[in-house]
Design a protein around this motif. Structure first.
Motif, PDB file in Angstrom:
ATOM      1  N   HIS A  60       5.495  13.675   0.665  1.00 47.55           N
ATOM      2  CA  HIS A  60       4.994  12.443   2.011  1.00 47.55           C
ATOM      3  C   HIS A  60       4.828  11.575   1.691  1.00 47.55           C
ATOM      4  CE1 HIS A  60       6.101  16.440   3.211  1.00 47.55           C
ATOM      5  NE2 HIS A  60       6.871  16.068   4.380  1.00 47.55           N
ATOM      6  N   PHE A  61       4.735  10.367   1.947  1.00 48.39           N
ATOM      7  CA  PHE A  61       4.354   8.918   1.545  1.00 48.39           C
ATOM      8  C   PHE A  61       4.775   7.889   2.825  1.00 48.39           C
ATOM      9  CE2 PHE A  61       5.349  10.791  -2.445  1.00 48.39           C
ATOM     10  CZ  PHE A  61       4.156  10.576  -3.739  1.00 48.39           C
ATOM     11  N   ARG A  62       3.190   7.378   2.980  1.00 46.01           N
ATOM     12  CA  ARG A  62       3.836   6.141   3.611  1.00 46.01           C
ATOM     13  C   ARG A  62       3.628   4.538   2.961  1.00 46.01           C
ATOM     14  NH1 ARG A  62       3.217   6.111   8.853  1.00 46.01           N
ATOM     15  NH2 ARG A  62       3.214   7.650   8.625  1.00 46.01           N
ATOM     16  N   VAL A  63       4.489   4.449   3.201  1.00 46.62           N
ATOM     17  CA  VAL A  63       4.827   2.783   2.695  1.00 46.62           C
ATOM     18  C   VAL A  63       4.369   1.394   3.433  1.00 46.62           C
ATOM     19  CG1 VAL A  63       5.703   1.238   0.594  1.00 46.62           C
ATOM     20  CG2 VAL A  63       6.271   3.606   0.686  1.00 46.62           C
ATOM     21  N   ARG A  64       3.422   0.338   2.859  1.00 41.93           N
ATOM     22  CA  ARG A  64       3.418  -0.405   3.946  1.00 41.93           C
ATOM     23  C   ARG A  64       3.356  -2.429   3.052  1.00 41.93           C
ATOM     24  NH1 ARG A  64      -2.230   2.312   6.091  1.00 41.93           N
ATOM     25  NH2 ARG A  64      -1.531   3.377   7.564  1.00 41.93           N
ATOM     26  N   ILE A  65       4.429  -2.666   3.446  1.00 43.33           N
ATOM     27  CA  ILE A  65       5.068  -3.591   2.382  1.00 43.33           C
ATOM     28  C   ILE A  65       4.888  -4.688   2.704  1.00 43.33           C
ATOM     29  CG2 ILE A  65       7.266  -2.306   2.646  1.00 43.33           C
ATOM     30  CD1 ILE A  65       7.504  -2.543  -0.470  1.00 43.33           C
ATOM     31  N   ALA A  66       5.064  -5.982   2.136  1.00 40.37           N
ATOM     32  CA  ALA A  66       6.216  -6.818   2.778  1.00 40.37           C
ATOM     33  C   ALA A  66       6.176  -7.946   0.986  1.00 40.37           C
ATOM     34  CB  ALA A  66       5.042  -8.274   2.895  1.00 40.37           C
ATOM     35  N   SER A  67       7.418  -8.140   1.679  1.00 41.14           N
ATOM     36  CA  SER A  67       8.287  -9.263   0.168  1.00 41.14           C
ATOM     37  C   SER A  67       8.724 -10.144   0.659  1.00 41.14           C
ATOM     38  CB  SER A  67       9.110  -8.042  -0.546  1.00 41.14           C
ATOM     39  OG  SER A  67       9.871  -8.456  -0.995  1.00 41.14           O
ATOM     40  N   GLU A  83      14.880   7.017  -7.479  1.00 41.27           N
ATOM     41  CA  GLU A  83      14.920   7.666  -8.222  1.00 41.27           C
ATOM     42  C   GLU A  83      13.746   8.929  -8.476  1.00 41.27           C
ATOM     43  OE1 GLU A  83      11.239   6.660 -12.020  1.00 41.27           O
ATOM     44  OE2 GLU A  83      12.562   4.462 -11.493  1.00 41.27           O
ATOM     45  N   PHE A  84      12.453   8.327  -7.555  1.00 41.74           N
ATOM     46  CA  PHE A  84      11.410   9.283  -6.540  1.00 41.74           C
ATOM     47  C   PHE A  84      12.037  10.256  -5.988  1.00 41.74           C
ATOM     48  CE2 PHE A  84       8.995   5.829  -8.504  1.00 41.74           C
ATOM     49  CZ  PHE A  84       8.391   6.407  -9.014  1.00 41.74           C
ATOM     50  N   ILE A  85      13.080   9.824  -5.098  1.00 39.48           N
ATOM     51  CA  ILE A  85      13.686  10.427  -4.063  1.00 39.48           C
ATOM     52  C   ILE A  85      14.638  11.885  -4.875  1.00 39.48           C
ATOM     53  CG2 ILE A  85      14.814  10.291  -2.138  1.00 39.48           C
ATOM     54  CD1 ILE A  85      14.381   7.660  -1.775  1.00 39.48           C
ATOM     55  N   ASP A  86      15.374  11.100  -5.867  1.00 36.36           N
ATOM     56  CA  ASP A  86      15.922  12.456  -6.887  1.00 36.36           C
ATOM     57  C   ASP A  86      15.163  13.173  -7.175  1.00 36.36           C
ATOM     58  OD1 ASP A  86      18.149  10.683  -6.201  1.00 36.36           O
ATOM     59  OD2 ASP A  86      18.203   9.827  -8.333  1.00 36.36           O
ATOM     60  N   GLN A  87      13.501  12.316  -6.999  1.00 31.43           N
ATOM     61  CA  GLN A  87      12.705  13.763  -8.133  1.00 31.43           C
ATOM     62  C   GLN A  87      11.814  14.705  -6.701  1.00 31.43           C
ATOM     63  OE1 GLN A  87      10.335  12.038 -10.905  1.00 31.43           O
ATOM     64  NE2 GLN A  87      11.890  10.527 -11.693  1.00 31.43           N
ATOM     65  N   GLY A  88      11.851  14.822  -5.435  1.00 32.82           N
ATOM     66  CA  GLY A  88      11.735  15.759  -4.929  1.00 32.82           C
ATOM     67  C   GLY A  88      10.519  14.713  -3.333  1.00 32.82           C
ATOM     68  N   VAL A  89      10.502  13.235  -3.347  1.00 32.14           N
ATOM     69  CA  VAL A  89      10.244  13.142  -2.401  1.00 32.14           C
ATOM     70  C   VAL A  89      10.633  13.439  -1.391  1.00 32.14           C
ATOM     71  CG1 VAL A  89       9.826  10.830  -1.228  1.00 32.14           C
ATOM     72  CG2 VAL A  89       9.189  10.806  -3.883  1.00 32.14           C
ATOM     73  N   HIS A  90      10.224  13.545  -0.937  1.00 29.88           N
ATOM     74  CA  HIS A  90      11.033  14.726   1.214  1.00 29.88           C
ATOM     75  C   HIS A  90      10.977  13.359   1.733  1.00 29.88           C
ATOM     76  CE1 HIS A  90      12.133  17.505   4.290  1.00 29.88           C
ATOM     77  NE2 HIS A  90      11.049  16.678   4.217  1.00 29.88           N
ATOM     78  N   GLU A 121       1.102  -0.976  -0.051  1.00 22.28           N
ATOM     79  CA  GLU A 121       0.492  -0.156  -0.258  1.00 22.28           C
ATOM     80  C   GLU A 121       0.822   1.671  -0.181  1.00 22.28           C
ATOM     81  OE1 GLU A 121      -3.822   1.437   2.551  1.00 22.28           O
ATOM     82  OE2 GLU A 121      -2.440   0.457   3.895  1.00 22.28           O
ATOM     83  N   VAL A 122       0.642   2.065  -0.940  1.00 18.81           N
ATOM     84  CA  VAL A 122       1.359   3.361  -1.149  1.00 18.81           C
ATOM     85  C   VAL A 122       0.363   4.614  -0.866  1.00 18.81           C
ATOM     86  CG1 VAL A 122       3.010   4.942  -2.585  1.00 18.81           C
ATOM     87  CG2 VAL A 122       3.056   2.631  -2.708  1.00 18.81           C
ATOM     88  N   ILE A 123       0.672   5.478   0.438  1.00 13.11           N
ATOM     89  CA  ILE A 123      -0.065   6.107   0.873  1.00 13.11           C
ATOM     90  C   ILE A 123       0.235   7.693   0.495  1.00 13.11           C
ATOM     91  CG2 ILE A 123      -1.942   6.973   2.274  1.00 13.11           C
ATOM     92  CD1 ILE A 123      -1.926   4.478   3.324  1.00 13.11           C
ATOM     93  N   ASP A 124      -0.367   8.470  -0.439  1.00 12.44           N
ATOM     94  CA  ASP A 124       0.220  10.039  -0.844  1.00 12.44           C
ATOM     95  C   ASP A 124      -0.161  11.056   0.654  1.00 12.44           C
ATOM     96  OD1 ASP A 124       1.656  12.784  -0.975  1.00 12.44           O
ATOM     97  OD2 ASP A 124       0.386  11.983  -2.899  1.00 12.44           O
ATOM     98  N   GLU A 125       0.370  11.226   1.372  1.00 10.76           N
ATOM     99  CA  GLU A 125       0.237  11.765   2.950  1.00 10.76           C
ATOM    100  C   GLU A 125       0.197  13.966   2.182  1.00 10.76           C
ATOM    101  OE1 GLU A 125       1.936   9.778   5.434  1.00 10.76           O
ATOM    102  OE2 GLU A 125       0.620   8.395   6.186  1.00 10.76           O
TER     103      GLU A 125
END
Length: 86
Positions: free
Chosen positions: A44-51, A72-79, A22-26
């Motif tokens: 700002h994102f929250r990731v709930r993940i199992a792998s 790549e998303f962090i490089d584009q501005g995910v803070h 689950e990826v949630i845009d906060e």
């Protein structure tokens, strides 16, 4: 789900063969805060993940896998990225 969240979801699912995700845009909750860039690009994102890639790895190593997959998303501005390993 924002388009950035959808792209992040696809990237994580593909890279880490996720069994739950689950990826949630906060970002809206952080408007005006440090790191908010004032654009439509989510910051700002929250990731709930199992792998299966997480098995036997420390929490730090698990988080590193997620960060590496999303670089790549962090490089584009995910803070901010809150990671919940399931």
């Amino acid at each position: 789900m924002s388009s950035i969240a959808e792209q992040m979801h696809r990237q994580l699912a593909q890279t880490l063969s996720t069994t739950a995700l689950e990826v949630i845009d906060e970002s809206a909750a952080h408007a005006g805060h440090a790191g908010s860039n004032g654009t439509d690009f989510g910051t700002h994102f929250r990731v709930r993940i199992a792998s299966p890639f997480f098995t036997g790895k420390s929490r730090v190593a698990q988080h590193r896998l997620v960060y590496d997959a999303l670089q790549e998303f962090i490089d584009q501005g995910v803070h901010a990225l809150a990671i919940e390993i399931l």
